[in-house]
Design a protein around this motif. Structure first.
Motif, mmCIF file in Angstrom:
data_model
loop_
_atom_site.group_PDB
_atom_site.id
_atom_site.type_symbol
_atom_site.label_atom_id
_atom_site.label_comp_id
_atom_site.label_asym_id
_atom_site.label_seq_id
_atom_site.Cartn_x
_atom_site.Cartn_y
_atom_site.Cartn_z
ATOM 1 N N LEU A 114 0.870 -1.169 0.000
ATOM 2 C CA LEU A 114 0.000 0.000 0.000
ATOM 3 C C LEU A 114 0.909 1.221 0.000
ATOM 4 C CD1 LEU A 114 -2.541 -1.066 2.790
ATOM 5 C CD2 LEU A 114 -2.870 -1.231 0.308
ATOM 6 N N ASN A 115 1.035 1.865 -1.128
ATOM 7 C CA ASN A 115 1.953 2.995 -1.270
ATOM 8 C C ASN A 115 1.199 4.300 -1.445
ATOM 9 O OD1 ASN A 115 4.448 1.542 -1.156
ATOM 10 N ND2 ASN A 115 4.099 0.837 -3.249
ATOM 11 N N PHE A 116 1.322 5.188 -0.470
ATOM 12 C CA PHE A 116 0.770 6.534 -0.555
ATOM 13 C C PHE A 116 -0.706 6.508 -0.929
ATOM 14 C CE2 PHE A 116 5.272 6.605 -0.914
ATOM 15 C CZ PHE A 116 5.643 7.639 -0.065
ATOM 16 N N SER A 117 -1.434 5.671 -0.214
ATOM 17 C CA SER A 117 -2.879 5.549 -0.422
ATOM 18 C C SER A 117 -3.571 6.861 -0.047
ATOM 19 C CB SER A 117 -3.445 4.417 0.435
ATOM 20 O OG SER A 117 -2.746 3.216 0.228
ATOM 21 N N ASP A 118 -4.711 7.116 -0.676
ATOM 22 C CA ASP A 118 -5.504 8.294 -0.352
ATOM 23 C C ASP A 118 -5.863 8.244 1.137
ATOM 24 O OD1 ASP A 118 -7.482 10.289 -0.076
ATOM 25 O OD2 ASP A 118 -8.185 9.980 -2.122
ATOM 26 N N SER A 153 3.710 5.979 3.470
ATOM 27 C CA SER A 153 2.852 7.159 3.371
ATOM 28 C C SER A 153 3.642 8.403 3.778
ATOM 29 C CB SER A 153 1.628 7.010 4.279
ATOM 30 O OG SER A 153 0.804 8.163 4.215
ATOM 31 N N ASP A 154 3.186 9.533 3.290
ATOM 32 C CA ASP A 154 3.743 10.810 3.735
ATOM 33 C C ASP A 154 2.811 11.484 4.730
ATOM 34 O OD1 ASP A 154 1.795 11.269 1.556
ATOM 35 O OD2 ASP A 154 2.269 13.373 1.959
ATOM 36 N N GLU A 186 19.672 0.392 0.770
ATOM 37 C CA GLU A 186 19.767 0.763 -0.643
ATOM 38 C C GLU A 186 18.680 0.116 -1.504
ATOM 39 O OE1 GLU A 186 23.672 -0.272 -1.836
ATOM 40 O OE2 GLU A 186 24.646 1.299 -0.663
ATOM 41 N N LYS A 187 17.911 -0.806 -0.947
ATOM 42 C CA LYS A 187 16.947 -1.537 -1.744
ATOM 43 C C LYS A 187 15.576 -0.865 -1.814
ATOM 44 C CE LYS A 187 19.103 -6.067 -1.022
ATOM 45 N NZ LYS A 187 18.900 -7.460 -0.537
ATOM 46 N N ASN A 188 15.389 0.235 -1.094
ATOM 47 C CA ASN A 188 14.099 0.911 -1.135
ATOM 48 C C ASN A 188 13.813 1.427 -2.546
ATOM 49 O OD1 ASN A 188 11.696 2.247 -0.010
ATOM 50 N ND2 ASN A 188 12.822 4.135 -0.421
ATOM 51 N N VAL A 189 12.643 1.065 -3.066
ATOM 52 C CA VAL A 189 12.201 1.540 -4.388
ATOM 53 C C VAL A 189 11.159 2.630 -4.160
ATOM 54 C CG1 VAL A 189 11.035 0.925 -6.529
ATOM 55 C CG2 VAL A 189 12.679 -0.661 -5.500
ATOM 56 N N MET A 190 11.413 3.804 -4.700
ATOM 57 C CA MET A 190 10.515 4.934 -4.465
ATOM 58 C C MET A 190 9.408 5.023 -5.514
ATOM 59 S SD MET A 190 12.708 8.136 -2.964
ATOM 60 C CE MET A 190 13.939 8.279 -4.256
ATOM 61 N N THR A 191 8.269 5.524 -5.077
ATOM 62 C CA THR A 191 7.181 5.845 -5.993
ATOM 63 C C THR A 191 7.368 7.283 -6.465
ATOM 64 O OG1 THR A 191 5.650 6.827 -4.397
ATOM 65 C CG2 THR A 191 5.702 4.419 -4.518
ATOM 66 N N GLU A 195 9.252 10.351 -4.234
ATOM 67 C CA GLU A 195 10.315 11.236 -4.707
ATOM 68 C C GLU A 195 9.924 12.703 -4.516
ATOM 69 O OE1 GLU A 195 11.213 10.270 -8.734
ATOM 70 O OE2 GLU A 195 12.656 8.710 -8.191
ATOM 71 N N LYS A 196 8.688 13.009 -4.821
ATOM 72 C CA LYS A 196 8.210 14.387 -4.712
ATOM 73 C C LYS A 196 8.246 14.870 -3.268
ATOM 74 C CE LYS A 196 3.969 17.107 -5.363
ATOM 75 N NZ LYS A 196 2.559 17.052 -5.831
ATOM 76 N N PHE A 197 7.700 14.073 -2.359
ATOM 77 C CA PHE A 197 7.642 14.489 -0.963
ATOM 78 C C PHE A 197 9.017 14.503 -0.313
ATOM 79 C CE2 PHE A 197 3.231 12.504 -1.269
ATOM 80 C CZ PHE A 197 2.628 13.725 -1.517
ATOM 81 N N ALA A 198 9.822 13.491 -0.608
ATOM 82 C CA ALA A 198 11.150 13.412 -0.014
ATOM 83 C C ALA A 198 12.028 14.581 -0.454
ATOM 84 C CB ALA A 198 11.810 12.086 -0.373
ATOM 85 N N SER A 199 11.857 15.030 -1.697
ATOM 86 C CA SER A 199 12.657 16.150 -2.207
ATOM 87 C C SER A 199 12.337 17.447 -1.471
ATOM 88 C CB SER A 199 12.420 16.330 -3.708
ATOM 89 O OG SER A 199 11.110 16.809 -3.963
ATOM 90 N N LYS A 200 11.149 17.493 -0.849
ATOM 91 C CA LYS A 200 10.751 18.665 -0.080
ATOM 92 C C LYS A 200 11.112 18.536 1.393
ATOM 93 C CE LYS A 200 6.860 19.750 -3.134
ATOM 94 N NZ LYS A 200 5.383 19.905 -3.239
ATOM 95 N N GLY A 201 11.778 17.431 1.730
ATOM 96 C CA GLY A 201 12.199 17.225 3.107
ATOM 97 C C GLY A 201 11.130 16.640 4.005
ATOM 98 N N GLN A 202 10.005 16.184 3.425
ATOM 99 C CA GLN A 202 8.955 15.588 4.241
ATOM 100 C C GLN A 202 9.342 14.166 4.647
ATOM 101 O OE1 GLN A 202 5.652 17.444 1.296
ATOM 102 N NE2 GLN A 202 4.839 16.044 2.836
ATOM 103 N N PRO A 203 9.110 13.794 5.901
ATOM 104 C CA PRO A 203 9.425 12.420 6.316
ATOM 105 C C PRO A 203 8.493 11.420 5.652
ATOM 106 C CG PRO A 203 8.255 13.575 8.059
ATOM 107 C CD PRO A 203 8.567 14.596 7.011
ATOM 108 N N ILE A 204 9.028 10.246 5.363
ATOM 109 C CA ILE A 204 8.244 9.156 4.787
ATOM 110 C C ILE A 204 8.066 8.100 5.855
ATOM 111 C CG2 ILE A 204 8.125 7.407 2.973
ATOM 112 C CD1 ILE A 204 7.962 10.316 1.963
#
Length: 213
Positions: A114-118, A153-154, A186-191, A195-204
């Protein structure tokens, strides 16, 4: 934000039947025959534009992946990801999570993502959250005994709700991270969202849970 309607999406989905399973309800209990092997089966609910399932399929050729997406305007991008990379161990299905038990037999799925579900933040919409008990019942039915639910989730409130929902359902929390990108290997695959949220410094946020059958 709602995506622009793609009037050609239905035809595009049908044209790419080597990527999108056209009759998924007929494959219940037989998904391994679709891939013509006996590999473990992983399911992503809400596969979005397909970056995650593409990355996971490339990283784990020993696993078969199915990406479920209900929005036809989104799934066309996932089709392109898999088609352009000539990925053979991943398929897409244009369906909704409410139909899970009509699509997969009991104990047929090894891992569920379940990745970044609504987050459906309003209380009156709680039943739509993919970690609401009615969905957990479906996951428990289709997952194998040692199968895992892996959530990212973010949204902190949704993550906390999900942790509480898992616990109240009697699930075992195996891993919990409130800042994945500082804890990750190193094995984490990003959605795409990640990528969008992490680039803004938001914790995942991430957790791994399993049912205790």
């Amino acid at each position: 934000m709602r995506l622009r309607n793609k009037p050609w999406a239905d035809d595009y989905i049908k044209e790419n039947d080597h990527v999108v399973e056209q009759r998924p309800f007929e494959q219940i209990g037989k998904w391994k025959t679709v891939f013509n092997n006996n590999q473990p089966l992983a399911l992503e609910i809400g596969t979005g534009k397909g970056q995650f399932i593409k990355g996971m399929a490339l990283q784990h050729p020993e696993v078969n992946f199915i990406g479920m997406e209900r929005d036809k305007n989104v799934i066309v991008s996932a089709i392109e990801h898999l088609k352009d990379n000539n990925i053979r161990n991943a398929r897409l299905i244009h369906q909704k999570a409410e139909d899970l038990r009509d699509l997969f037999a009991e104990n047929e799925v090894d891992t569920l993502y379940l990745n970044f579900s609504d987050p459906w933040p309003k209380t009156r919409h709680a039943k739509r959250r993919l970690t609401f008990p009615s969905f957990l019942e479906q996951y428990q039915a289709v997952l194998k005994e040692e199968g895992e639910v892996i959530l990212k989730s973010d949204n902190r409130k949704f993550f906390e709700y999900s942790i509480e929902s898992f616990s109240a359902f009697g699930m075992l929390l195996k891993e919990v991270s409130v800042d994945l990108h500082n804890d990750e290997d190193e094995k984490n695959v990003m959605t795409e969202y990640e990528e969008k949220f992490a680039s803004k410094g938001q914790p995942i946020y991430r957790c791994v849970a399993k049912f205790q059958k």
